[in-house]
Write a protein that holds these residues in place. Structure first.
Motif, short mmCIF file in Angstrom:
data_model
loop_
_atom_site.label_atom_id
_atom_site.label_comp_id
_atom_site.label_asym_id
_atom_site.label_seq_id
_atom_site.Cartn_x
_atom_site.Cartn_y
_atom_site.Cartn_z
N ASP A 112 6.05 7.44 -2.03
CA ASP A 112 5.15 6.64 -1.20
C ASP A 112 3.69 6.73 -1.65
OD1 ASP A 112 7.47 6.31 0.40
OD2 ASP A 112 6.96 8.10 1.54
N PRO A 113 3.40 6.45 -2.92
CA PRO A 113 2.04 6.67 -3.41
C PRO A 113 1.01 5.71 -2.82
CG PRO A 113 3.32 5.51 -5.05
CD PRO A 113 4.28 5.91 -3.97
N SER A 114 -0.13 6.26 -2.46
CA SER A 114 -1.30 5.49 -2.03
C SER A 114 -2.43 5.83 -2.98
CB SER A 114 -1.67 5.86 -0.59
OG SER A 114 -2.93 5.30 -0.24
N ILE A 115 -2.96 4.83 -3.68
CA ILE A 115 -3.96 5.07 -4.72
C ILE A 115 -5.31 4.50 -4.29
CG2 ILE A 115 -3.43 2.95 -6.02
CD1 ILE A 115 -3.88 4.62 -8.60
N VAL A 116 -6.38 5.19 -4.69
CA VAL A 116 -7.74 4.73 -4.43
C VAL A 116 -8.61 5.11 -5.63
CG1 VAL A 116 -8.45 6.85 -3.24
CG2 VAL A 116 -9.63 4.70 -2.75
N ARG A 117 -9.57 4.24 -5.92
CA ARG A 117 -10.56 4.55 -6.96
C ARG A 117 -11.90 4.80 -6.30
NH1 ARG A 117 -14.43 1.64 -9.78
NH2 ARG A 117 -13.64 -0.39 -9.04
N VAL A 118 -12.56 5.88 -6.74
CA VAL A 118 -13.92 6.19 -6.30
C VAL A 118 -14.76 6.34 -7.56
CG1 VAL A 118 -15.39 7.75 -4.97
CG2 VAL A 118 -13.00 7.39 -4.28
#
Length: 527
Positions: A15-21
């Motif tokens: 269940d991957p949730s990805i975000v870029r900062v």
């Protein structure tokens, strides 16, 4: 052309949730009944990843004592806005039958390493919650809604409600914005805004071999949402030749240069069915059509075992040392306990410095107080070993090396006491809840001194070994054992985790007898 090999997070990372900062990418994955809750990995190039934190480390954030197998943390959502990380997660207490006791929470942190806040309770109307930060500053929670009523489809669609950061609660009306497609079982929603469109991505088809991900869009956040006519975005359905099966449930991210990628779960089966490593995280490059729909860049709905890497400098990380000598003050990030934290009442690195001490508690079938420390199996070919100091006085004293899926399925090579033989080795196997002692009678071993225990897994077979301090050669013990029962796919009902290897101790007499482990070695092997 540089390629990314899948899976990027091998072993149980679902269940991957990805975000870029900025230039940094982070993926949060489910942990279910394993503690601490949620695992976050970091990358700078989408190719090389390292574990960076587990946000849910306190029982005030996550208390899973008594949670059923494959309950606990489902489908976290990690986002970032105005210098703050937001993590939404579900704690599922019960999920069999008509009802789903699934409670949704929010924690925040100024940095990915924390400190992470105390949780804010959101709702219990369904699972797979996700937080969307709109351009006007408002925040919106979406989750699937569970309808337990007879005659209704339980996956009743995706609902949306505003979250007031000032009031720290959900406010305003609840609206059902998307009921999904004929694939059904619509869940796992994430909302993105691009080029004036609100894009809703949702998992469908269940999390097994019919799994899929569908895209829909609307000019308004509240819909109506139009489904991509070429749905699904990704699925492994009806293609058993694919390396990666069960593809679905994922999220989108862009790079600083404007390239797009989709991370998703998938499983690699053995013998056409059994995913002993659990559901893993893979990645696919995405391109946008002239009509504004996301597509896998290679041109089909099927997941590929490799995808083109972004135009970013490669940033490899130092690999983790295979041997943990337990010389640190805290356990490494790879280690996990079941349902409750590894606190000093039963797990200590200081009571005997340089050793991990486990005080014996309940059985491997317990959902309350197990003394078990384990790590994910991340390769189909691996070995693992430990050195144990333990002098049992009673048959109710046990400690040793464990290969563990859940309370219903595990294998346990352990030291115990026999009334006639003294200190002995026994192999306990539990398959679908049925208890079995493999060694009849148990094997007498040296009555004093350390015992070394070892396991080797080659695809779907497990071999076990032991030796004492006077014998340098490993001695095989017990028969070749199948690991296929330690998979999502072997149980009568669906389940969601993966195989772990580690150390455990039990004391059914209630005296909390201590077992000391000098090291644990885990090594991936060549085929």
């Amino acid at each position: 052309m540089s390629m990314i090999q899948n899976p990027i997070l091998p072993g149980f990372h679902a269940d991957p949730s990805i975000v870029r900062v900025g230039e940094d990418f982070y993926i949060a994955t489910s942990t279910f009944e394993w503690f601490p809750g949620v695992r976050i990995h970091h990358s700078k190039d989408l190719k090389n990843w390292r574990f960076v934190s587990s946000p849910l480390t306190r029982t005030s954030q996550l208390d899973m004592k008594g949670n059923m197998n494959s309950g606990g943390v489902w489908a976290p959502c990690l986002t970032h806005h105005n210098g703050t990380f937001y993590l939404i997660y579900t704690d599922v207490k019960q999920w069999h039958g008509a009802y789903k006791d699934a409670h949704n929470y929010l924690v925040t942190a100024p940095a990915i390493e924390g400190p992470w806040s105390e949780p804010v309770y959101l709702n219990s109307s369904g699972f797979d919650p996700s937080l969307f930060h709109d351009e006007d500053g408002k925040k919106w929670l979406v989750n699937m809604i569970w309808d337990y009523r007879s005659g209704n489809h339980p996956f009743a669609g995706i609902i949306i409600q505003e979250f007031s950061e000032k009031e720290q609660k959900l406010i305003g009306p609840v609206q059902n914005i998307y009921e999904g497609t004929d694939i059904k079982l619509t869940e796992g929603p994430h909302i993105y805004k691009k080029d004036g469109w609100y894009y809703l991505l949702a998992a469908e088809g269940g999390t097994e071999y019919e799994h899929a991900e569908t895209a829909a869009r609307s000019r308004s956040l509240h819909g109506p949402y139009e489904t991509d006519p070429d749905y699904p975005l990704i699925s492994s359905r009806a293609n058993p030749a694919l390396t990666i099966q069960k593809a679905g449930h994922g999220s989108l991210v862009d790079t600083p240069a404007g390239e797009w990628y989709f991370v998703h779960l998938g499983g690699r089966p053995l013998q056409d069915k059994y995913c002993t490593l659990g559901r893993e995280t893979s990645i696919q490059k995405v391109e946008w059509t002239e009509g504004g729909w996301p597509r896998l860049a290679h041109g089909s709905h099927f997941p590929h075992a490799e995808t083109k890497a972004p135009d970013l400098p490669e940033h490899p990380f130092e690999p983790e040392e295979p041997k943990d000598d337990f010389d640190a003050e805290e356990l490494r990030g790879c280690w996990n306990s079941l349902r409750v934290p590894a606190d000093s009442s039963w797990c200590s690195l200081t009571d005997r410095p340089g050793w991990l001490r486990l005080y014996g508690r309940e059985s491997l079938s317990s959902v309350h107080h197990q003394s078990l420390i384990a790590r994910r199996q991340t390769s189909f070919y691996c070995s693992f070993e430990t050195k144990l100091d333990y002098e049992p006085e009673f048959f109710q004293h046990k400690a040793g090396l464990v290969v563990y899926y859940d309370t219903e399925d595990h294998v346990y090579l352990h030291v115990t006491h026999h009334e006639l033989k003294g200190r002995v080795l026994q192999i306990l196997r539990t398959v679908n809840g049925a208890y079995e002692e493999i060694l009849l009678p148990p094997v007498r071993i040296a009555q004093q001194g350390s015992i070394f225990l070892r396991g080797e897994i080659h695809e779907d077979t497990l071999h076990l070994f032991y030796r004492d301090e006077e014998t340098p050669q490993w001695q095989k013990i017990g028969p070749e054992l199948s690991t296929l029962h330690m998979s999502d796919d072997s149980a009568p009902e669906v389940r969601f985790t993966g195989t772990f290897v580690g150390m455990a101790s039990q004391d059914y007499s209630g005296t909390k007898k201590a077992a000391d482990f000098d090291y644990f070695m885990y090594e991936e092997k060549e085929r």
